[in-house]
Write a protein that holds these residues in place. Structure first.
Motif: not given
Length: 469
Positions: A143-167
Motif C-alpha cells: 500500500d504505497p498510498g497512491a492508487d498505483a498500478s501493479i505493474g508500476g509498483m513492481a517496476a519501482t519495487r514499491a512498498s508503503g505503510t504495510n511493509a513492516v509486516r508484509y514486505g
C-alpha cells in the motif's frame, strides 16, 4: 547532486517510420495530441515534464511486444506508463519516443484462493485488485498510498505503510511476464513459492523501472484478511520519544502491521486537509492485525512502550469507516503538505536506515529542516527504517530548489554513512542517479551498466534512468 539528463530528440525520420507502422492497427489508440503527451510526461514531483512524441494505448502483451519490436527496429525509445504517480522522473521522455500506456490492460487474469496468489495485467490498480478480492477472504497488502498500478509498483519495487509486516513488492511478486527490448515475451518464473532454478529473473525486473523491459503481467502473493484489525493514533511530547517507541517496538518483536511517523508540521497539514483534529505533535499511526486475542496482546505491549516514552493518549478507530478515514488521512499526507503552500511542488527524500540508527538519522534531519528556509514535513514508514522529508518548493524559484537539493544531499549522505540507502521505495528514475555510485561503488554500478548493455544494447528502454550509458 540531482542529475538532470540532457534531452536528446528522437530522429524525426525514425519516429515517423514508427508512427506509420503503428497507426493502421492502433488507430485512435495512438495519440500525438499535445495534451495527452503532456499528461504522460509528468509525474507527481517537482521534476520538469518531458513529454513523449506519441502515446500508444496497449491492450495485450502481444500488442506491447509488437510496439516494442517496431520501436526497436528504428531505435526509437520506449517509456512504460502505469498511472503516473512516481516521484523521481521515471516517466520523463528524456529522448522523446513512444510512451506505452498500460492502463487499459486492467484485467484480473486469475485468482487462486487455494494457493493464495493471483495473476493480473500490469494496468490493474491496487484498489481495484482488493475490491475484487473482497469476497475471497484474501487481500493484497502492499500500500504505497497512491492508487498505483501493479505493474508500476513492481517496476519501482514499491512498498508503503504495510511493509513492516508484509514486505515490499520484492516479496509480493512471484512471477512476471515481461516484453524485452527486442520484443521477446519472457515469463520470469513459475508460481512455486521458492525455486533454485538459475538466475532470479523475477528480482532482476522488479525495481528495473522499465529500463530492461516492459512488465505486462504480474503474479502476486496474497494474504488472508486478519480476523481482527485495530488502528490508533498516539501523539508524543517530542520527536525523539515517538521514534524511540518505534525502535523499542520493533526490537521487542511486536509484529506490527503498520507503524507510521508524522512530525508536528505534517499533522498540521493533515488536520487542515482531511478535517481531522489530531494533536499538533509528533505522532504515530499504528495498526495491529491478528486474532482478537493476539491483536489485543500486541496493543498492550505497544501501549506500555509508548507510555514509557510519554505517549499515553491512544485515539482508537473502532469501525471500518473510522479506520479507512484514519489511513486515508495518512495517505493524503503528500497532497496535504502541498496544500500548506498553494502552487508548490513536492520534492521528497526517501532514505532508509537500519532501525538502530533511525533515531539518530531522524533527529539530525529534523534539525536540518528546522534551520532551513524551505517549508518541510517529515513522514515515514518508520517500522522498517524508511522516512521522507517533503520539501514544498516553488518550481519557478531556483534558489529554493537549490536549497532543497542541498538539504536532500545531506540527508542522503547521512543515511549512507549509517549503512542506509538513498531510496527506500521511490526508486532512482533520473532524480537519484547521482547517488548510485556512492551507495553501490564503481564496481556495483559497472555491473548494473553491464546488465543494461546486455538486455538493452540500443538503450531504447526508458533511457536516461537508473544508469547512464
Amino acid at each position: 547532486m540531482t542529475a538532470v539528463p540532457h534531452a536528446v530528440p528522437t530522429s524525426p525520420d525514425a519516429l515517423e517510420a514508427v508512427l506509420e507502422a503503428l497507426r493502421p492497427w492502433l488507430g485512435d489508440r495512438l495519440s500525438t495530441s499535445a495534451a495527452v503527451r503532456e499528461q504522460h510526461g509528468r509525474d507527481e514531483s517537482y521534476h520538469d515534464p518531458m513529454p513523449p512524441d506519441a502515446v500508444a494505448f496497449a491492450t495485450s502483451t502481444d500488442e506491447v511486444a509488437a510496439i516494442v519490436r517496431t520501436c526497436a527496429a528504428h531505435r526509437v525509445p520506449i517509456i512504460p506508463f502505469g498511472t503516473g504517480t512516481s516521484l523521481e522522473g521515471h516517466i520523463a521522455a528524456v529522448r522523446g519516443g513512444i510512451c506505452i500506456d498500460l492502463s487499459r490492460m486492467n484485467a484480473i487474469v486469475e485468482v487462486r484462493p487455494e494457493d493464495m496468489d493471483c495473476t493480473v495485467q500490469a494496468g490493474v490498480t491496487r484498489k481495484q485488485l482488493n475490491e475484487y478480492l473482497r469476497d475471497t477472504g484474501l487481500f493484497f497488502p502492499i500500500d504505497p498510498g497512491a492508487d498505483a498500478s501493479i505493474g508500476g509498483m513492481a517496476a519501482t519495487r514499491a512498498s508503503g505503510t504495510n511493509a513492516v509486516r508484509y514486505g515490499t513488492m520484492r516479496e509480493a511478486v512471484l512471477a512476471l511476464t515481461v516484453v524485452t527490448a527486442d520484443g521477446r515475451v519472457v515469463r520470469t518464473a513459475r508460481r512455486a513459492r521458492k525455486s533454485a532454478a538459475g538466475y532470479d529473473l523475477t528480482r532482476l525486473f522488479v525495481g528495473s523501472e522499465g529500463t530492461l523491459g516492459v512488465i505486462t503481467e504480474v503474479t502476486l502473493r496474497l494474504h488472508g484478511i486478519p480476523e481482527c484489525i485495530l488502528s490508533a493514533v498516539c501523539p508524543f511530547p517530542t520527536l525523539t520519544a515517538a521514534v524511540d517507541t518505534v525502535i523499542q517496538t520493533i526490537q521487542s518483536a511486536v509484529p506490527m502491521a503498520r507503524i507510521e511517523f508524522l512530525d508536528a508540521n505534517q499533522m498540521r497539514a493533515v488536520n487542515a486537509y482531511s478535517g481531522t483534529n489530531y494533536a499538533l505533535a509528533p505522532t504515530l499511526f499504528l495498526e495491529f492485525h491478528g486474532t482478537e486475542a493476539f491483536a489485543r496482546e500486541q496493543v498492550e505491549m505497544v501501549q506500555a512502550i509508548a507510555a514509557e516514552n510519554g505517549g499515553h493518549e491512544f485515539a482508537w478507530a473502532d469501525t471500518l469507516e473510522e479506520r479507512n478515514r484514519l489511513w486515508q488521512a495518512r495517505h493524503n499526507a503528500y497532497y496535504a503538505s502541498l496544500a500548506l503552500k498553494p502552487g508548490s511542488k513536492g520534492f521528497s527524500s526517501d532514505v532508509c536506515v537500519p532501525i538502530s540508527r533511525l533515531a539518530d538519522c531522524v533527529e539530525a534531519t529534523a534539525a536540518d529542516c528546522a534551520a532551513s528556509s524551505v517549508l518541510t514535513a517529515i513522514v515515514g514508514h518508520v517500522g522498517d527504517g524508511n522516512f521522507h522529508v517533503l520539501f514544498m518548493v516553488d518550481p519557478d524559484n531556483a534558489d529554493e530548489i537549490a536549497e532543497a537539493r542541498a538539504l536532500n544531499d545531506r540527508i542522503v549522505e547521512r543515511a549512507l554513512s549509517m549503512e542506509g540507502t538513498c531510496t527506500g521505495e521511490h526508486g532512482i528514475g533520473y532524480g537519484k542517479m547521482a547517488f548510485l555510485e556512492a551507495e553501490h561503488g564503481p564496481e556495483g554500478l559497472a555491473i548494473m551498466r553491464a546488465v543494461k548493455q546486455a538486455l538493452d544494447p540500443d538503450d531504447i528502454m526508458n533511457p536516461g534512468k537508473i544508469v547512464h550509458r
